[in-house]
Design a protein around this motif. Sequence first.
Motif, PDB file in Angstrom:
ATOM      1  N   PHE A 237       7.330   1.563  -8.859  1.00  0.00           N
ATOM      2  CA  PHE A 237       6.623   1.627  -7.581  1.00  0.00           C
ATOM      3  C   PHE A 237       5.265   0.940  -7.677  1.00  0.00           C
ATOM      4  O   PHE A 237       4.848   0.238  -6.762  1.00  0.00           O
ATOM      5  CB  PHE A 237       6.419   3.081  -7.147  1.00  0.00           C
TER       6      PHE A 237
ATOM      7  N   ASN B 227       1.142  15.186   0.255  1.00  0.00           N
ATOM      8  CA  ASN B 227      -0.151  15.174   0.932  1.00  0.00           C
ATOM      9  C   ASN B 227      -0.049  14.338   2.195  1.00  0.00           C
ATOM     10  O   ASN B 227       0.904  13.581   2.385  1.00  0.00           O
ATOM     11  CB  ASN B 227      -1.271  14.708   0.012  1.00  0.00           C
TER      12      ASN B 227
ATOM     13  N   LEU C 111       9.204   8.878 -10.633  1.00  0.00           N
ATOM     14  CA  LEU C 111       7.834   9.242 -10.294  1.00  0.00           C
ATOM     15  C   LEU C 111       7.224  10.215 -11.293  1.00  0.00           C
ATOM     16  O   LEU C 111       6.021  10.350 -11.381  1.00  0.00           O
ATOM     17  CB  LEU C 111       7.789   9.860  -8.898  1.00  0.00           C
TER      18      LEU C 111
ATOM     19  N   TYR D 134       0.795   4.104  -2.775  1.00  0.00           N
ATOM     20  CA  TYR D 134       0.609   5.500  -2.396  1.00  0.00           C
ATOM     21  C   TYR D 134       1.752   6.342  -2.945  1.00  0.00           C
ATOM     22  O   TYR D 134       1.543   7.425  -3.500  1.00  0.00           O
ATOM     23  CB  TYR D 134       0.532   5.599  -0.871  1.00  0.00           C
ATOM     24  N   GLY D 135       2.939   5.789  -2.819  1.00  0.00           N
ATOM     25  CA  GLY D 135       4.082   6.512  -3.347  1.00  0.00           C
ATOM     26  C   GLY D 135       3.969   6.723  -4.843  1.00  0.00           C
ATOM     27  O   GLY D 135       4.290   7.796  -5.369  1.00  0.00           O
ATOM     28  N   TYR D 136       3.478   5.729  -5.525  1.00  0.00           N
ATOM     29  CA  TYR D 136       3.364   5.814  -6.972  1.00  0.00           C
ATOM     30  C   TYR D 136       2.320   6.853  -7.377  1.00  0.00           C
ATOM     31  O   TYR D 136       2.546   7.667  -8.286  1.00  0.00           O
ATOM     32  CB  TYR D 136       2.978   4.447  -7.539  1.00  0.00           C
ATOM     33  N   SER D 137       1.179   6.807  -6.669  1.00  0.00           N
ATOM     34  CA  SER D 137       0.053   7.597  -7.156  1.00  0.00           C
ATOM     35  C   SER D 137      -0.187   8.856  -6.352  1.00  0.00           C
ATOM     36  O   SER D 137      -0.910   9.739  -6.805  1.00  0.00           O
ATOM     37  CB  SER D 137      -1.206   6.744  -7.118  1.00  0.00           C
ATOM     38  N   GLY D 138       0.369   8.906  -5.164  1.00  0.00           N
ATOM     39  CA  GLY D 138       0.081  10.040  -4.317  1.00  0.00           C
ATOM     40  C   GLY D 138      -1.312  10.003  -3.746  1.00  0.00           C
ATOM     41  O   GLY D 138      -1.824  10.993  -3.249  1.00  0.00           O
ATOM     42  N   SER D 139      -1.928   8.882  -3.835  1.00  0.00           N
ATOM     43  CA  SER D 139      -3.287   8.787  -3.322  1.00  0.00           C
ATOM     44  C   SER D 139      -3.464   7.408  -2.711  1.00  0.00           C
ATOM     45  O   SER D 139      -2.812   6.446  -3.120  1.00  0.00           O
ATOM     46  CB  SER D 139      -4.289   8.976  -4.458  1.00  0.00           C
ATOM     47  N   VAL D 140      -4.328   7.324  -1.748  1.00  0.00           N
ATOM     48  CA  VAL D 140      -4.606   6.006  -1.183  1.00  0.00           C
ATOM     49  C   VAL D 140      -5.929   5.459  -1.680  1.00  0.00           C
ATOM     50  O   VAL D 140      -6.320   4.363  -1.317  1.00  0.00           O
ATOM     51  CB  VAL D 140      -4.614   6.021   0.362  1.00  0.00           C
TER      52      VAL D 140
ATOM     53  N   PHE E 110       6.766   8.867   1.545  1.00  0.00           N
ATOM     54  CA  PHE E 110       5.983   9.127   0.346  1.00  0.00           C
ATOM     55  C   PHE E 110       5.053  10.312   0.540  1.00  0.00           C
ATOM     56  O   PHE E 110       4.797  11.083  -0.392  1.00  0.00           O
ATOM     57  CB  PHE E 110       5.183   7.884  -0.048  1.00  0.00           C
TER      58      PHE E 110
ATOM     59  N   ASN F  75       5.028  13.128  -2.083  1.00  0.00           N
ATOM     60  CA  ASN F  75       3.817  13.452  -2.830  1.00  0.00           C
ATOM     61  C   ASN F  75       3.126  14.704  -2.343  1.00  0.00           C
ATOM     62  O   ASN F  75       2.186  15.178  -2.980  1.00  0.00           O
ATOM     63  CB  ASN F  75       2.835  12.289  -2.747  1.00  0.00           C
TER      64      ASN F  75
ATOM     65  N   ALA G 225       0.837  -1.192   0.000  1.00  0.00           N
ATOM     66  CA  ALA G 225       0.000   0.000   0.000  1.00  0.00           C
ATOM     67  C   ALA G 225       0.876   1.246   0.000  1.00  0.00           C
ATOM     68  O   ALA G 225       0.577   2.228  -0.701  1.00  0.00           O
ATOM     69  CB  ALA G 225      -0.928  -0.022   1.215  1.00  0.00           C
ATOM     70  N   ALA G 226       1.969   1.200   0.755  1.00  0.00           N
ATOM     71  CA  ALA G 226       2.863   2.346   0.819  1.00  0.00           C
ATOM     72  C   ALA G 226       3.398   2.680  -0.562  1.00  0.00           C
ATOM     73  O   ALA G 226       3.430   3.845  -0.981  1.00  0.00           O
ATOM     74  CB  ALA G 226       4.009   2.049   1.782  1.00  0.00           C
ATOM     75  N   PHE G 227       3.789   1.647  -1.307  1.00  0.00           N
ATOM     76  CA  PHE G 227       4.363   1.934  -2.630  1.00  0.00           C
ATOM     77  C   PHE G 227       3.301   2.376  -3.622  1.00  0.00           C
ATOM     78  O   PHE G 227       3.573   3.194  -4.499  1.00  0.00           O
ATOM     79  CB  PHE G 227       5.147   0.726  -3.138  1.00  0.00           C
TER      80      PHE G 227
ATOM     81  N   PHE H  74       5.513   5.174   4.162  1.00  0.00           N
ATOM     82  CA  PHE H  74       4.341   6.050   4.047  1.00  0.00           C
ATOM     83  C   PHE H  74       4.705   7.501   4.318  1.00  0.00           C
ATOM     84  O   PHE H  74       4.351   8.409   3.549  1.00  0.00           O
ATOM     85  CB  PHE H  74       3.249   5.607   5.032  1.00  0.00           C
TER      86      PHE H  74
END
Lengths: 506, 99, 629, 506, 259
Positions: free
Chosen positions: A228, B54, E127, A204-210, B48, B52, A200-202, B45
């Motif tokens: 990622f 946010n 990224l 999130y890292g990839y997309s900037g969103s959860v 990131f 990111n 999940a962390a990656f 987390f």
Amino acid sequence: MTVFVAPSLSYSLLAPILIVLGGAVITVVFEAFLSKAIRPVAQLSVTLGTLVLALVQVWRIRHESSLTAAMGSVAIDGPAILLQATVLILAVLGVFLIADNEHFTVVAATLPGSEEERASIQSGEKLTEVYPLTLFAVAGMMLFPIATDLITLFVALEVLSLPLYLMAGLSRRRRLMSQEAALKYFLLGAFSSAFFLFGAAFLYGYSGSVSLAGIYDAISGGTGNNVFLMIGIVFLSVGLLFKVGAVPFHAWTPDVYQGAPTPITAFMAAATKVAAFGAILRIFYTSFSNAYWDWRPILTVIAIITMVFGSVVAISQRDIKRMLAYSSIAHAGFLLAGVIALNKAGLDASIFYLFAYGVATLGAFAVVTLVRDSAGEVTDLNRWAGLGKRSPFVATIFATLLLAFAGIPLTSGFIGKFSIFSAAYESGNKLIVVVGVLSSAIAAYFYVRVIVLMFFTDPADDGTSVIIPSILTRATIISTFAITIFLGVFPAPFLNFISSTATFIR
Amino acid sequence: MNAANYLYVSALLFSIGAIGVVVRRNAIVVFMCIELMLNASNLAFVTFARINGNLDGQVIAFFTMVVAACEVVVGLAIIVTIYRSRRSASVDDASLLKR
Amino acid sequence: MTSNSLVYLIALPLFGSAVLLLAGRRSDRWGHILATVLSGSAFVVGLVQFAQMLGRSNDQRAVTQKLFSWISVGTFKVDASLMLDQLSICFVLLITGVGTLIHIYSIAYMSHDLDRRRFFAYLNLFIAAMLLLVLGDSYLNLYVGWEGVGLASYLLIGFWNQKPAYATAAKKAFVANRVGDLGLSLAIMISFATMGTVSFAGVKEQAGHASTGALTAIGIMLLIAATGKSAQFPLQAWLGDAMAGPTPVSALIHAATMVTAGVYLITRSNFIFDAAPTAQLLVAIIGAITLLFGAIIGTAKDDIKKALAASTMSQIGYMVLGAGLGPAGYAFAIMHLLTHGFFKAGMFLGAGSVMHGMDDEVNMRRYGGLRKFMPITFATFGLGYLAIIGVPPFAGFYSKDKIIEVAFNAGGIKGITLGGAALLGAAITAFYMTRVVILTFAGSKRWDDKAHPHESPALMWLPMVLLAVGSVTSGIIFTHGNSLQNWLAPVVATSPAHEGELLKPAVVSILALVLVLAGVGLAIMKYLRKPVPSEAPTDVSIFTRIARRDLLQDDFNEAVFMRPGQKLTEVLVATDELLVDGAVRGVAHITQSTGRTLGMTQTGFVRSYAMWILLGAIGLLATIWVVTL
Amino acid sequence: MKWLTSLMLLPLLGAVLVATLPKAKELLAKQLAFGTTLVVAVAGIAMATQFQRDNVDLQFAESHSWIPTFGINYAVGIDGIALVLILLSVLLAPIVVLAGWNEAVGGRWSVKGFYVLILILETMMIGVFAASDVFLFYVFFEAMLIPVYFLIGGYGTGARAAAAVKFLLYSLFGGLLMLASIIAIYVISGEQGGHTFDINALSQLRLSSTTENLLFLGFFIAFAIKAPLWPFHTWLPDAADSATPGTSVLLLGVLDKVGTFGMIRYCLTLFPHASKTFTPVIIVLAVISIIYGAFLAIGQKDFKRLIAFTSISHFGFITLGIFAMTSQGHSGATLYMFNHGFSTAALFLVAGWMASRRGSSKIADFGGLQRITPIMAWAFFFAGMSSLALPGLSSFVSEFLVLVGTYTRYPVAAVISAFGIVLAALYILLPIQRALHGPTTDGNESLTDLNLREKIAIAPVLAVILVLGFYPAPLLNVINPAAAHSIAKAGFSDPLSAIDSKGATK
Amino acid sequence: MMNLAIEVSKTSTPESVLFWILGPACVLAALGMVLAKKAVHSAILLASVMIILAIFYIAQDALFLGIVQVVVYTGAVMMLFLFILMLVGVDTSDSLTETIPFLRPIAILSALGFGGLLITLIGRATLGHPMVGLTEVNIEGNVPALSQLLFSKYVWAFEVVSALLVTAALGAMVLAHNHRLVARPTQRDLSIARFRTGSLATAAGLPNPGVYALHNAVDVPALLPDGTPSDASISAMLVARGDVLESLPFQLPAKGGDE
């Protein structure tokens, strides 16, 4: 200064889960305040009432699908409705089994084999904490497949898992094994959820969103490379595949299935699979769908290995619960074929399969609870010999359920197998269809072997007998049998309902 | 220095934790290794979140801590039960269920 | 021409057979009478047909009767249809006539047998099947009769099948016949494939258009069929053993009628053989080989029936040789077939009569001097004997000498070889037949005192007498004005004249007579002038021993077919068990042991389970590592 | 009138009635079962009289939507080939019930259970031949394994459990391969204008040659196992050895025909080009089956196994006829199916009576029966003659048609197969010689001859064998148009005779 | 390999210093945790890893998390671990011999492989955008910003977590709470029982083990007035284990017996 806006949660859509959680809390309160004498009945009625109420609520919101609720944390779409309903139905049937307190230790803290333990059993008290735990687990299972962000997913995963870890260790008989099962389930479950979280962390890292939608958007319009993303998918998959028991993340399955109290095994085997596959379907269909080129080959290999491994290893099992565990592994492989299909047909088929398989599994384990000797359940297959002679009715039902697992026509299993493989084929994944049918052939062997034992082998005089089930257990057995046959002969209404309902929103 | 370095640390911690689960026999230590893995995830987390820009990452890290706390309670309860039955906290001793 | 009564020829005896078989023991008292009457009625029907036929002009004589459409699929259309022409009528009369006589004979011969009714049922069945064989208008209809007579023969040979040897003999006959039948069925297939028809008329019409290769193939297949049914080389081995059946059976089936079906088949198929010279030559060669083969065996047999059986084989060899000589020989082949039907049936009945009087003793070395005790039998047997060795004017003289003559006239080396063989055969025939007669009727008595030889009852000797009359007169009748040749001409082409004669007929006759006399003389020298030991001497030459063993035909079959066949069966049974089923079980076993091995990964140690998860994750990571490279 | 559905429902109704009887009323169960089968037989004949023999379309067609989601219909309809096989089924059923009046007594379960299974099986046998929907066919194809499995395992003798399992798994394996093909063809139909399982619609599909070949193999292997064709035959001797004679009759007489029927109806119709491609291989297998089965039959020491191997040889002929792709071959093969049903029924029933009287089915245990039990011996002899295709008996017509039909296209195969004729004489006459002829051996002196019931049971079988031997027209008239039609659909026409083709080239 | 592909801007120098000091320390502590033989050591090392992480969090603008990390994780969770460790036995240590065949080599290889793969993969990642940093979102402070999210967007998860907490509590109760069905005998009960059943000689208590100048322990029997060792003074358990020492070496030499 940003102004805090009170979140709108759309409670009616969340109501099924809230009802279950509320029921759980009520049972916890009961646990604290009600006298021991009336507790079992009260807890059971509250639990069943809660589940039925939740089911009614699910039915009521079925037309409001294609909505999100809880600030976009959950999706109430067709699959969500179907999966929640499935979980609830399975839970009701499971609770029928759990109601037979005979299976649970009275005081879990007593030492196995101690004087205290004996005294506690003789006291005739009943362990009622399973009801709140079950309800919590059900809530988690209902949330897991409808969650649309990684946070809710993770929380739901834990909500469904923790009670199961606990319940696995509550067996009255063979307590060392039961506790061992709990330990193994817990350690491995925690281990895999760490993977899940790391993934999940990656993501999130990839997309900037959860949120799953955010990840989908990122995949669709990504600018960087997808390392990622792939790390994320891989690790997230480890966590999810662990829950469904896909090879090589399956190893807990046989041990836990065997060690846990059988009603819990039944409930867990049926409902967890629904929840976990529900989540997998949602994640892979909505979030990762555009990256299918990346994950499909990986999942295909896993599916193939899982089918073959489950079927092949099940052959050499001597314990009915372990055998059913390996069978569930094989079925996980078949279900993965539905995930890989990544089309509407695959979704419909998977949901049908989950329901059919869940029902049959519950029924099968319900029958397992009936076969006993003086020391409790008899799970050694050799001692099932001649069951058909002793108790033709039960044996016939069990045989039917096994044939459903094997995918013989006129049972739900066949329709499920057909629909899922045709969906997989439709997506161009022919290899998995071929491997699937071949491993079905292998799998048929061990189902048939049990039938041979029951019907064609003479009973040994070893005290094994089939007890007369309680009304609730009987209800589970008969209804699972009826559903299995009905879905095999007249699947049309159900299939129609699924295909007209099941569409993911993104 | 690069913020991504935290990711390497996170990856290393995660790997160490994972290996710890495999090689250690004491159930409690095994569990501690899992906690290490969760912590590693949290570091990722947080990193990131910063990359990111946010706070969702921090929120999930927060949830992780809460969840981990609950998990610890349940896990340790199970370990204690096992220990009481067997007078051993070695995961290798709990191997009745096999094959 | 059509006729509505042909079917009765078959239906009458078939009805008898059905009644006797279905009624079971209830018909014990009257069954034999019914069977005899029905057989006789068939003979009467045959006679009526013959009379009608005589009344029509030569090219109008054939009549047909279509019963129903039997098999019709696509272009393969076969009617159940009968055809009576000049060739068939000969057979019809022979079958029903001799058959009825033998029925009569059997009433007495089998009177002590509890199962006499069953015997008559089989006899009637045989008559019906044999009539179907000769009346069928297509190869497929013929085939039904062909196998039907095989079945009847099997049943009759095995009539006393409680004796294992007899049961074996019956089976052997059936199997050998089946090998021949294989040829017939292939012939039918080939003819359908090449000519699109299997009826005699159709094939005759189309034969001209077919390729020689196909016709040769058909011819060879028909020859194989003939060798099986007619006990020709190399499928002759069963006939000797077939003597296990009651003697009337030997007379009817294994001398007069069934065994000559091959000759009928070849003659009937003259249009094929005439267009396929290679096949025709082969027929002649087979005939020549067999006539010598049978004759040689005949010299060594002490069992009277086996000696006669060998003789039958040899005589049919003559017929086949005749048929193999083409248009020049067909008529003589048929003539010899008919005369042989009389004299050989007569002799067999005689032999039966002797056995009847000698408590079923068959070894001629235990006979001797019986002529005093059985004068009628001796007389009829003697007439048959004279006929077979070809003493003029007895029947055999006409028919056999003609074949020898035609053989010589085939020309070139072929003619000399075939003719020489036939001539040699005549000499040997004279020798062994004289031997039979001497051993049985002449010399001193060699039987023990328990036997009380006596003449057989009238029911038995009457048929013998009638057959003896046939043996004496038939030759003259058939040759008088080439009557038989002319009669058959529309069916089989007859060659016009003896062009390019190698030897004049008279020369052949004289040569043959001299050789016959030599044979007779030798036999007299050997068996009349010297005492005959009642046990067969064992210090005999290797040739005698081989002859006694039927020229090693059984040994050959056993070594070449039976043993390897048994071995092959054993090997296949083992293969099926070990390899084919073994493969199935092997797959099951491998799956099972794989399952057990993979199940070992479930060590019970939670750490190893974690290891699997970790390894899985590593695997996945490695995959994406490679993919993103 | 809905002939086919009624025909299928009748035995089912009978099964329900029998099932509701009390266990003790064994005689009533038998009578009811016999009555039902008799009614079905009459109804079947009545249906046959309504059949329009020159109409090549599927007749008595019915179609009702069953699972619309997958385009599955309950669709039935028969052509001449199917009609003949349905007739075979309904005619053999009462004979089997009557002949095996006491078969069920020694079984593991109640007598009525036996008849319930038999009646259910009858329904499925009719259904499998009547289905015109591929899915429906498959359902019957697989589902009918289950009653047979229980019939073998529950009422058989010897190593019945193992034999039943082998039978079931082997058939299931084939069935699953077919399932893969069915899935594929279903998906392809979806790609080419809508999901359907209608046989006629599916035969219009455009398939690439690779696909067609693979799909063909899926179907063909299933059918080859069922038929059974060498080398897929090893389940048959075991099954026949263990099953009761009645079950064996249905198994060899009817069930195995599903394989060869399937080849005509499905392999040729759906995959004409692939059929063409694989014809040489199949012809070789068929020829091997003929010779191999015959040799194995010669080598058997047990009546039941012997008959099983003779059937393998005969099925070789049937397959040969089918893939010869000539009208003679096809009609012959279909007729052969019918005739083989009867001749094997006769053989098996008599062998069963012999075995039940003697307590052994070993050939060596018998001797001289012709003197002790003449009628039984005669019946066996007659059946044997039919099996070796004696002209004048029904098998001859069909066997000869097959050979003739094969010769026109594949002379070599026909010639080799023709050797089967000789071997047939051996494998029939050897046991006759050993068991019926020779002196009466120990243990056989007191055997009793057929009783009236047995005579009544066997008489119609023998009568049919004899009548059809001389007058096969009633069946051929029905078969011919259908056979010609199926060849035409597969794109073949009869080869011209050598002379005609010469004429044509001129 | 350190050629990082992530296009993130450089962090500040102090943070860099902090990282390069604490980063290796963190990893080493983690390694130590895995390698330490004693569970307690592992726990301490884990706690230190957690504290270092807390510092990292704070360094990365996650102040709230840093504090929670210390309070919840290091404070509560690790304490719980230590409690349990004490319950189980502080001294417990793993044996070094590996019981599962091949596990150790596979594990070591896996460790290297897993870490290596992960790190090289991260090294390859891009990224597509630079590091954004949290300055903007944290403008009103980290805690308010977090709370905004927590109580609006993620409030559902927040609510559901409560279920988790109840489950945990319930679970601990079920497994660990031993509500007695039979009352535990009180001291009074025991005393009465002693007098009623045993001999009066020992009713008041058994003699204590020996006390000696050279040795003072439970494993040496006391001497009776007549100089013989009293077996009753030693726990039967120790006798059974064979851990009892002879009293003889600790005795005074007998009076008057020296000349």
